[in-house]
Motif scaffolding. Structure first.
Motif, PDB file in Angstrom:
ATOM      1  N   VAL A   1       8.235  18.982  -3.798  1.00  0.00           N
ATOM      2  CA  VAL A   1       8.619  17.899  -2.900  1.00  0.00           C
ATOM      3  C   VAL A   1       7.599  16.773  -2.971  1.00  0.00           C
ATOM      4  CG1 VAL A   1       9.894  19.308  -1.222  1.00  0.00           C
ATOM      5  CG2 VAL A   1       7.447  18.956  -0.921  1.00  0.00           C
ATOM      6  N   GLN A   2       8.067  15.565  -2.705  1.00  0.00           N
ATOM      7  CA  GLN A   2       7.180  14.408  -2.645  1.00  0.00           C
ATOM      8  C   GLN A   2       7.455  13.679  -1.343  1.00  0.00           C
ATOM      9  OE1 GLN A   2       7.930  11.181  -5.464  1.00  0.00           O
ATOM     10  NE2 GLN A   2       5.749  10.770  -5.589  1.00  0.00           N
ATOM     11  N   LEU A   3       6.388  13.216  -0.700  1.00  0.00           N
ATOM     12  CA  LEU A   3       6.543  12.443   0.530  1.00  0.00           C
ATOM     13  C   LEU A   3       5.662  11.204   0.408  1.00  0.00           C
ATOM     14  CD1 LEU A   3       7.836  12.587   3.438  1.00  0.00           C
ATOM     15  CD2 LEU A   3       5.602  13.407   4.178  1.00  0.00           C
ATOM     16  N   ASN A   4       6.257  10.033   0.576  1.00  0.00           N
ATOM     17  CA  ASN A   4       5.505   8.775   0.478  1.00  0.00           C
ATOM     18  C   ASN A   4       5.636   7.979   1.763  1.00  0.00           C
ATOM     19  OD1 ASN A   4       4.989   9.246  -2.220  1.00  0.00           O
ATOM     20  ND2 ASN A   4       6.474   7.774  -2.985  1.00  0.00           N
ATOM     21  N   TYR A   5       4.567   7.315   2.116  1.00  0.00           N
ATOM     22  CA  TYR A   5       4.661   6.258   3.127  1.00  0.00           C
ATOM     23  C   TYR A   5       4.215   4.975   2.444  1.00  0.00           C
ATOM     24  CZ  TYR A   5       3.119   2.915   6.517  1.00  0.00           C
ATOM     25  OH  TYR A   5       2.941   1.730   7.183  1.00  0.00           O
ATOM     26  N   SER A   6       4.984   3.903   2.604  1.00  0.00           N
ATOM     27  CA  SER A   6       4.519   2.650   2.015  1.00  0.00           C
ATOM     28  C   SER A   6       4.641   1.492   2.998  1.00  0.00           C
ATOM     29  CB  SER A   6       5.235   2.347   0.703  1.00  0.00           C
ATOM     30  OG  SER A   6       6.608   2.276   0.891  1.00  0.00           O
ATOM     31  N   TYR A   7       3.706   0.579   2.848  1.00  0.00           N
ATOM     32  CA  TYR A   7       3.645  -0.613   3.690  1.00  0.00           C
ATOM     33  C   TYR A   7       3.650  -1.812   2.760  1.00  0.00           C
ATOM     34  CZ  TYR A   7       1.676  -4.283   6.607  1.00  0.00           C
ATOM     35  OH  TYR A   7       1.465  -5.467   7.267  1.00  0.00           O
ATOM     36  N   SER A   8       4.445  -2.795   3.101  1.00  0.00           N
ATOM     37  CA  SER A   8       4.538  -3.976   2.259  1.00  0.00           C
ATOM     38  C   SER A   8       4.519  -5.220   3.136  1.00  0.00           C
ATOM     39  CB  SER A   8       5.856  -3.913   1.469  1.00  0.00           C
ATOM     40  OG  SER A   8       6.039  -5.082   0.729  1.00  0.00           O
ATOM     41  N   ASN A   9       3.687  -6.170   2.783  1.00  0.00           N
ATOM     42  CA  ASN A   9       3.608  -7.408   3.569  1.00  0.00           C
ATOM     43  C   ASN A   9       3.785  -8.609   2.642  1.00  0.00           C
ATOM     44  OD1 ASN A   9       2.612  -9.720   5.030  1.00  0.00           O
ATOM     45  ND2 ASN A   9       1.848  -8.241   6.538  1.00  0.00           N
ATOM     46  N   SER A  10       4.832  -9.384   2.909  1.00  0.00           N
ATOM     47  CA  SER A  10       5.081 -10.600   2.119  1.00  0.00           C
ATOM     48  C   SER A  10       4.832 -11.806   3.000  1.00  0.00           C
ATOM     49  CB  SER A  10       6.540 -10.668   1.661  1.00  0.00           C
ATOM     50  OG  SER A  10       6.863  -9.551   0.899  1.00  0.00           O
ATOM     51  N   SER A  11       4.187 -12.813   2.440  1.00  0.00           N
ATOM     52  CA  SER A  11       4.038 -14.041   3.208  1.00  0.00           C
ATOM     53  C   SER A  11       4.176 -15.241   2.283  1.00  0.00           C
ATOM     54  CB  SER A  11       2.691 -14.073   3.936  1.00  0.00           C
ATOM     55  OG  SER A  11       1.647 -14.007   3.010  1.00  0.00           O
ATOM     56  N   GLY A  12       4.686 -16.328   2.865  1.00  0.00           N
ATOM     57  CA  GLY A  12       4.925 -17.541   2.090  1.00  0.00           C
ATOM     58  C   GLY A  12       6.395 -17.925   2.146  1.00  0.00           C
ATOM     59  N   TYR A  13       6.899 -18.398   1.029  1.00  0.00           N
ATOM     60  CA  TYR A  13       8.282 -18.870   0.977  1.00  0.00           C
ATOM     61  C   TYR A  13       9.219 -17.685   0.740  1.00  0.00           C
ATOM     62  CZ  TYR A  13      12.284 -21.780  -0.207  1.00  0.00           C
ATOM     63  OH  TYR A  13      13.520 -22.386  -0.232  1.00  0.00           O
TER      64      TYR A  13
ATOM     65  N   ALA B   1       0.871  -1.186   0.000  1.00  0.00           N
ATOM     66  CA  ALA B   1       0.000   0.000   0.000  1.00  0.00           C
ATOM     67  C   ALA B   1       0.900   1.224   0.000  1.00  0.00           C
ATOM     68  CB  ALA B   1      -0.895   0.016   1.230  1.00  0.00           C
ATOM     69  N   LEU B   2       0.503   2.232  -0.770  1.00  0.00           N
ATOM     70  CA  LEU B   2       1.342   3.425  -0.911  1.00  0.00           C
ATOM     71  C   LEU B   2       0.490   4.680  -0.754  1.00  0.00           C
ATOM     72  CD1 LEU B   2       4.229   4.443  -1.976  1.00  0.00           C
ATOM     73  CD2 LEU B   2       3.182   4.466  -4.219  1.00  0.00           C
ATOM     74  N   PHE B   3       0.911   5.584   0.130  1.00  0.00           N
ATOM     75  CA  PHE B   3       0.262   6.894   0.278  1.00  0.00           C
ATOM     76  C   PHE B   3       1.302   7.941  -0.076  1.00  0.00           C
ATOM     77  CE2 PHE B   3      -1.404   4.017   3.438  1.00  0.00           C
ATOM     78  CZ  PHE B   3      -2.775   4.189   3.371  1.00  0.00           C
ATOM     79  N   GLY B   4       0.945   8.856  -0.928  1.00  0.00           N
ATOM     80  CA  GLY B   4       1.936   9.857  -1.314  1.00  0.00           C
ATOM     81  C   GLY B   4       1.321  11.235  -1.468  1.00  0.00           C
ATOM     82  N   VAL B   5       2.130  12.242  -1.191  1.00  0.00           N
ATOM     83  CA  VAL B   5       1.717  13.630  -1.406  1.00  0.00           C
ATOM     84  C   VAL B   5       2.821  14.337  -2.179  1.00  0.00           C
ATOM     85  CG1 VAL B   5       1.130  15.840  -0.316  1.00  0.00           C
ATOM     86  CG2 VAL B   5       0.386  13.711   0.731  1.00  0.00           C
ATOM     87  N   THR B   6       2.466  15.004  -3.259  1.00  0.00           N
ATOM     88  CA  THR B   6       3.433  15.810  -3.993  1.00  0.00           C
ATOM     89  C   THR B   6       3.012  17.265  -3.862  1.00  0.00           C
ATOM     90  OG1 THR B   6       3.678  14.019  -5.583  1.00  0.00           O
ATOM     91  CG2 THR B   6       4.565  16.145  -6.226  1.00  0.00           C
ATOM     92  N   GLN B   7       3.943  18.130  -3.545  1.00  0.00           N
ATOM     93  CA  GLN B   7       3.620  19.525  -3.288  1.00  0.00           C
ATOM     94  C   GLN B   7       4.546  20.455  -4.061  1.00  0.00           C
ATOM     95  OE1 GLN B   7       1.205  21.000  -1.307  1.00  0.00           O
ATOM     96  NE2 GLN B   7       2.012  22.904  -2.155  1.00  0.00           N
ATOM     97  N   VAL B   8       3.937  21.396  -4.776  1.00  0.00           N
ATOM     98  CA  VAL B   8       4.732  22.464  -5.390  1.00  0.00           C
ATOM     99  C   VAL B   8       4.999  23.492  -4.293  1.00  0.00           C
ATOM    100  CG1 VAL B   8       4.704  24.358  -7.042  1.00  0.00           C
ATOM    101  CG2 VAL B   8       3.772  22.133  -7.685  1.00  0.00           C
ATOM    102  N   VAL B   9       6.259  23.771  -4.024  1.00  0.00           N
ATOM    103  CA  VAL B   9       6.607  24.711  -2.949  1.00  0.00           C
ATOM    104  C   VAL B   9       6.640  26.131  -3.505  1.00  0.00           C
ATOM    105  CG1 VAL B   9       8.385  25.356  -1.269  1.00  0.00           C
ATOM    106  CG2 VAL B   9       7.925  22.943  -1.756  1.00  0.00           C
TER     107      VAL B   9
END
Lengths: 85, 436
Positions: B246-258, B232-240
């Motif tokens: 600037v761009q700021l992202n938060y990402s979450y990644s979940n892997s399961s299995g082998y 899952a990715l949340f991002g904000v891009t802002q013209v200053v």
């Protein structure tokens, strides 16, 4: 065999997520005061100012670093893949 | 006089013809913007004494107008060479069974064990479609498939982005799902099982071979295994301001299995550091990662600064910091040079061990893969690009990448104190790109 390095507690995901969300929220709130008028976009519209201006290079680099390092993604999706080399 | 008048008319006609032709050319160029745009590249990546890779990319984008954009991408790469197995160097010759179970390889005294049988070709296809779905809101859907000899990866992603405040702020939310199936050469090894080495204990001839094969099969749990990854990715891009965004992202990644690397090993050593046996690694079957990524771009009159930072942490206890910077200097209207500097640092996974101690009971999880150990890495590069009269652009990029694995506080017991357990990996990267 002992790991003689003292380990700092690193399990902070929940707090970490909360801080990030607050930070992102503050940023969004403050955004109304930033920015430019449509006629002031001459420099921002330049091709070399696009966030993905080196898109193919970035894709190639991310494949290399995905295979050689423990962390991937961040800029976009981390995704799957093998990296068995 | 008559002649002179005729010359004038000829000149006028020539000018008019040229203008018409020119207008025609301009019309063609305008029409050209609706055609496919291609970005192609070929990259060579070569490590000293280890892996080398050649990778080709063709990315094609078509703008159908009104922000309806299709991008397709084809990537082919071929990889050969040797890869660190995770076993430690020793003062004597070491013998390893190839992952397939067919044959052996030996490692000289004092040398880091490398498996030199890596040979693989990968083909990857992806496609993304973007279109507006609501006022100031765009949606992208995409899919990808990647196939190599022992691996299949298929995935889909969806994301939506919306502009706010006069398009000075853009927020993005995206989800991705990836399914990977691995079919390792020689089957999936049983976690932490001993690597079987034929030292003549099975006898000679066909009977000996049959005996080895039967025993080898007992170290394998299946032919293939799989894993799934959700991001899952949340991002904000802002013209200053007029020059900066600037761009700021938060990402979450979940892997399961082998999540093991089926080709990675660990040495089990006695109190004097001498190898007693070799086992297959075992990693947890779940991994949750969080990362924050911040990027800024700043436009100078004839240059662009592009600086990014990424912080990542996960429940394997790996924390990493990455700083990446590119400075593009537009030395003329058609030429630029771009130095690149990247620094990466990671801490070790909680189950990372450079070796196991024979006197201890086996841990539940263990890996000696240096990529899960503490390390720093640096990339230094330079790119030169040129835009030709026909609007096509070529670029060449050369980079040097060095990884420096570190000892995360483990003792080098006995004979291991005289071995280099954490050698550096040095690689050269050369890339040629062409856009048209």
């Amino acid at each position: 065999m002992h790991n003689i390095k003292s380990h700092l507690p690193r399990k902070i995901p929940q707090k970490f997520v909360a801080v990030c969300l607050i930070f992102a929220g503050l940023q969004l709130g403050g955004c109304a005061n930033l920015g430019v008028q449509p006629w002031e976009r001459d420099l921002l519209a330049r091709e070399d100012m696009a966030l993905n201006s080196d898109g193919v290079d970035i894709g190639l680099d991310e494949h290399i670093y995905f295979s050689k390092e423990a962390t991937s993604g961040g800029r976009s999706f981390a995704g799957g893949g093998c990296g068995c080399n | 006089m008559q002649l002179s008048k005729s010359k004038k008319i000829t000149a006028l006609l020539a000018t008019a013809t040229c203008s018409l032709l020119n207008a025609n050319v301009q019309a063609q160029e305008v029409k050209g913007e609706n055609d496919w745009k291609f970005e192609t590249a070929i990259l060579y990546y070569g490590e000293t004494d280890r892996v080398s890779l050649v990778e080709g990319v063709v990315s094609a984008t078509k703008d159908f107008g009104d922000q309806h954009i299709l991008n397709t991408k084809l990537v082919i790469d071929t990889l050969t060479g040797a890869s660190a197995t995770g076993a430690v160097p020793q003062a004597n010759i070491q013998t390893f069974t190839r992952p397939s179970g067919n044959g052996q390889y030996t490692v000289a005294p004092g040398k880091l064990p490398l498996d030199d049988t890596f040979r693989d070709t990968r083909l990857q296809l992806s496609a993304n479609w973007t279109q507006p779905i609501y006022q100031d809101t765009r949606m992208t859907v995409g899919s990808n498939i990647s196939r190599e000899y022992d691996y299949l990866s298929v995935g889909a992603n969806v994301s939506a982005e919306r502009d706010f405040y006069n398009k000075n702020t853009t927020a993005l939310f995206g989800l991705s799902y990836q399914f990977d199936s691995i079919d390792p050469v020689g089957g999936v090894p049983i976690a932490l099982s001993n690597m079987l080495v034929d030292s003549g204990q099975f006898g000679v001839g066909d009977a000996g071979e049959a005996g080895f094969n039967a025993a080898f099969d007992l170290t394998r749990e299946s032919d293939s295994d799989d894993k799934t990854t959700i991001d899952a990715l949340f991002g904000v891009t802002q013209v200053v301001n007029r020059r900066m965004l600037v761009q700021l992202n938060y990402s979450y990644s979940n892997s399961s299995g082998y999540l093991n690397d089926p080709y990675k090993l660990l040495s089990t050593v006695n109190s004097n550091g001498e190898t007693q046996s070799i086992v297959h690694e075992n990693r947890p079957d779940n991994r949750a990662k969080h990362s924050v990524y911040a990027q800024t771009k700043y436009a100078f009159d004839n240059a662009v600064a592009d600086i990014s930072y990424r912080f990542a942490t996960d429940d394997w206890d790996i924390t990493s910091h990455t700083i990446d910077s590119k400075f593009r200097f537009n030395i003329s209207d058609t030429d630029y040079i771009q130095p690149h500097l990247r620094y990466y640092q990671q801490s070790e996974a909680e189950f990372y061990r450079p070796y196991l101690n024979a006197a201890d009971s086996l841990p539940v999880y263990a890996s000696a893969d240096y990529r899960l150990g503490e390390m720093t890495a640096i990339t230094v590069g330079l790119k030169y690009g040129h835009k030709m009269n026909n609007g096509h652009e070529w670029a060449v990029r050369a980079e040097y990448y060095q990884q420096d694995p570190k000892n995360a506080g483990f003792e080098n017991i006995g004979v291991l104190s005289s071995q280099d357990l954490y050698p550096s990996v040095k690689a050269f990267i050369l890339q040629f790109s062409y856009k048209f």
